[in-house]
Design an enzyme around this catalytic site. Structure first.
Site, PDB file in Angstrom:
ATOM      1  N   LYS A  55      37.176  27.704  40.762  1.00 60.06           N
ATOM      2  CA  LYS A  55      36.857  26.830  41.901  1.00 60.06           C
ATOM      3  C   LYS A  55      35.549  26.084  41.672  1.00 60.06           C
ATOM      4  O   LYS A  55      35.386  24.966  42.147  1.00 60.06           O
ATOM      5  CB  LYS A  55      36.808  27.636  43.201  1.00 60.06           C
ATOM      6  CG  LYS A  55      38.193  28.057  43.679  1.00 60.06           C
ATOM      7  CD  LYS A  55      38.168  28.493  45.131  1.00 60.06           C
ATOM      8  CE  LYS A  55      39.560  28.857  45.621  1.00 60.06           C
ATOM      9  NZ  LYS A  55      39.548  29.457  46.959  1.00 60.06           N
ATOM     10  N   LYS A 108      49.611  28.748  37.738  1.00 58.07           N
ATOM     11  CA  LYS A 108      50.016  29.186  39.082  1.00 58.07           C
ATOM     12  C   LYS A 108      50.342  28.004  40.004  1.00 58.07           C
ATOM     13  O   LYS A 108      49.648  26.993  39.970  1.00 58.07           O
ATOM     14  CB  LYS A 108      48.840  29.996  39.657  1.00 58.07           C
ATOM     15  CG  LYS A 108      49.035  30.543  41.026  1.00 58.07           C
ATOM     16  CD  LYS A 108      47.756  31.191  41.552  1.00 58.07           C
ATOM     17  CE  LYS A 108      46.873  30.193  42.269  1.00 58.07           C
ATOM     18  NZ  LYS A 108      45.885  30.777  43.191  1.00 58.07           N
ATOM     19  N   LYS A 145      48.336  25.579  46.432  1.00 58.65           N
ATOM     20  CA  LYS A 145      48.281  24.711  47.613  1.00 58.65           C
ATOM     21  C   LYS A 145      47.520  23.438  47.299  1.00 58.65           C
ATOM     22  O   LYS A 145      47.742  22.410  47.894  1.00 58.65           O
ATOM     23  CB  LYS A 145      47.435  25.380  48.705  1.00 58.65           C
ATOM     24  CG  LYS A 145      48.002  26.516  49.429  1.00 58.65           C
ATOM     25  CD  LYS A 145      46.980  26.886  50.533  1.00 58.65           C
ATOM     26  CE  LYS A 145      47.175  28.310  50.991  1.00 58.65           C
ATOM     27  NZ  LYS A 145      45.962  29.092  51.011  1.00 58.65           N
TER      28      LYS A 145
HETATM   29  P1  TYM Z   1      45.345  32.303  49.596  1.00 55.08           P
HETATM   30  O1  TYM Z   1      45.538  31.579  50.857  1.00 55.08           O
HETATM   31  O2  TYM Z   1      44.798  31.579  48.433  1.00 55.08           O
HETATM   32  O3  TYM Z   1      46.687  32.994  49.137  1.00 55.08           O
HETATM   33  C1  TYM Z   1      47.457  33.749  50.047  1.00 55.08           C
HETATM   34  C2  TYM Z   1      48.376  34.732  49.329  1.00 55.08           C
HETATM   35  O4  TYM Z   1      49.306  34.035  48.508  1.00 55.08           O
HETATM   36  C3  TYM Z   1      49.278  34.578  47.199  1.00 55.08           C
HETATM   37  N1  TYM Z   1      49.596  33.490  46.257  1.00 55.08           N
HETATM   38  C4  TYM Z   1      50.605  33.523  45.386  1.00 55.08           C
HETATM   39  N2  TYM Z   1      51.525  34.464  45.109  1.00 55.08           N
HETATM   40  C5  TYM Z   1      52.435  34.170  44.158  1.00 55.08           C
HETATM   41  N3  TYM Z   1      52.460  33.013  43.462  1.00 55.08           N
HETATM   42  C6  TYM Z   1      51.560  32.050  43.701  1.00 55.08           C
HETATM   43  N4  TYM Z   1      51.602  30.900  43.031  1.00 55.08           N
HETATM   44  C7  TYM Z   1      50.564  32.286  44.702  1.00 55.08           C
HETATM   45  N5  TYM Z   1      49.533  31.539  45.196  1.00 55.08           N
HETATM   46  C8  TYM Z   1      48.944  32.309  46.142  1.00 55.08           C
HETATM   47  C9  TYM Z   1      47.866  35.111  47.040  1.00 55.08           C
HETATM   48  O5  TYM Z   1      47.791  36.078  46.023  1.00 55.08           O
HETATM   49  C10 TYM Z   1      47.611  35.684  48.407  1.00 55.08           C
HETATM   50  O6  TYM Z   1      48.165  36.980  48.521  1.00 55.08           O
HETATM   51  N6  TYM Z   1      41.685  35.311  49.425  1.00 55.08           N
HETATM   52  C11 TYM Z   1      43.022  35.470  49.897  1.00 55.08           C
HETATM   53  C12 TYM Z   1      43.088  35.481  51.401  1.00 55.08           C
HETATM   54  C13 TYM Z   1      42.403  36.673  51.965  1.00 55.08           C
HETATM   55  C14 TYM Z   1      42.838  38.011  51.840  1.00 55.08           C
HETATM   56  C15 TYM Z   1      41.852  38.802  52.514  1.00 55.08           C
HETATM   57  C16 TYM Z   1      43.927  38.618  51.216  1.00 55.08           C
HETATM   58  C17 TYM Z   1      41.244  36.679  52.682  1.00 55.08           C
HETATM   59  N7  TYM Z   1      40.932  37.962  53.007  1.00 55.08           N
HETATM   60  C18 TYM Z   1      41.972  40.184  52.569  1.00 55.08           C
HETATM   61  C19 TYM Z   1      44.033  39.997  51.294  1.00 55.08           C
HETATM   62  C20 TYM Z   1      43.063  40.759  51.955  1.00 55.08           C
HETATM   63  C21 TYM Z   1      43.868  34.363  49.274  1.00 55.08           C
HETATM   64  O7  TYM Z   1      44.070  34.321  48.124  1.00 55.08           O
HETATM   65  O8  TYM Z   1      44.378  33.466  50.037  1.00 55.08           O
END
Ligand code: TYM
Length: 338
Positions: free
Chosen positions: A118, A200, A203
């Protein structure tokens, strides 16, 4: 309580309300939450405090937070069974993160893969929040004494540091936090980009053809899969090393169709990529279409959604405050009796 009278284990997870959710977020996280909600006491958050580590338009962030809540419910997360809330509504997250910061080293945060990625992507905005992101995540999880955290593969490193921080606190003071386990599913934990299938799906990808969004309509979905990068061979075979594009599509197909990858391979044995890609597009569009209408219906019922989030924030606050009070006592913060 479970039927056998034992207390259910605690599950925590969250998604950031930034950008448009992709089928990667769905398959890597939300779809599994629905399956796990029967067996665990679940806390599911909209991580808006994490989202502002990259610039967000305020009105859009507010709107996306509600859309995400509606999407959770539309995907099958049941607010009667789970605690669904907005992270910033529970002040304990920021408060615990501050304490945990004092047990976390700058070097550890600098080494985090997501921070490095990032920082490269947002070179003009390498803020402290971006670096502190994993500590806030640790605070999220540890506040609720979570036993398990279902996430996609990319969050593995953040879960490891959460465990390290929990152990560190428990050792320095006394046992306080449950040390959580990551739950990373075998299928769907890493859905890759349709245009660069070794990367990957994200979003925030600039190429809209690289990601399938949860809000895409049937035409867009079918078109994106039709254009997905594959290889010059023609066999529909799961081989991530040599055939990353086809393997990614097989993963998506099997997850949405509820079939194993082997079954999917057999189904397309002898068929060309054209037929295969069309079938993937159809199965994804068929699955997303009822979710999209349900999300729209829920969003239109503002009173209902507000009620769910208000009740969720209250329940979450009660659980979080219990842990935070313990932490404050243990680190030696003075509190007047009256
Ligand atoms: P975020 O919003 O980036 O992603 C949310 C979830 O989606 C999963 N993910 C994927 N899984 C499979 N293939 C992909 N291409 C892919 N892209 C994203 C991520 O692994 C995630 O599970 N930081 C976290 C949000 C968060 C969180 C927490 C998670 C904040 N606090 C506490 C667990 C526990 C996140 O990655 O968000």
């Amino acid at each position: 309580m479970q039927e056998n009278g034992q207390k259910k284990k605690i599950l925590y997870s969250a998604v950031q309300p930034s950008g448009d959710l992709t089928i990667g977020n769905y398959l890597g996280a939300i779809k599994n939450w629905v399956e796990l909600q029967e067996d665990y006491e679940c806390f599911y958050a909209m991580a808006d405090m994490h989202a502002i580590t990259v610039r967000q338009d305020p009105a859009t962030l507010r709107r996306k937070t509600l859309e995400l809540a509606a999407l959770y419910i539309a995907c099958g997360v049941d607010p009667e069974k789970c605690t669904l809330y907005v992270q910033s509504n529970v002040s304990c997250h920021a408060e615990l993160a501050w304490v945990l910061n004092t047990l976390t080293y700058v070097g550890e945060m600098e080494r985090m893969t997501q921070f490095k990625d990032k920082s490269a992507k947002h070179a003009d905005n390498i803020n402290m929040g971006l670096m502190d992101y994993p500590v806030l995540m640790a605070a999220d999880i540890l506040l609720y004494q979570a036993d398990v955290v279902p996430v996609g593969f990319d969050q593995r490193q953040h879960l490891e540091i959460t465990r390290d921080i929990a152990v560190r606190f428990n050792n320095r003071y006394s046992p306080t936090f449950t040390v959580p386990e990551a739950v990373i599913m075998k299928v769907g934990a890493k859905i890759n980009s349709l245009q660069e299938p070794t990367k990957k799906m994200s979003k925030s990808d600039e190429n809209p053809n690289a990601s399938v969004y949860m809000s895409d309509d049937r035409d867009a979905i079918v078109r994106k899969f039709r254009r997905a990068v594959t290889d010059s061979d023609s066999a529909v075979r799961f081989d991530p090393e040599n055939k990353p594009g086809v393997s990614n599509l097989l993963t998506v197909y099997s997850a949405f169709a509820g079939k194993s990858v082997e079954e999917a391979e057999r189904e397309f044995d002898g068929k060309g990529y054209g037929d295969f890609k069309a079938a993937v597009g159809e199965v994804v569009a068929d699955a997303l279409s009822p979710i999209q209408s349900e999300q729209k219906r829920i969003l239109a019922d503002k009173g209902y959604l507000e009620g769910v989030l208000a009740a969720g924030a209250e329940r979450a606050y009660r659980a979080a405050r219990r842990t935070l009070s313990k932490v404050y006592r243990k680190v030696g913060f003075y509190r007047p009796e009256k």
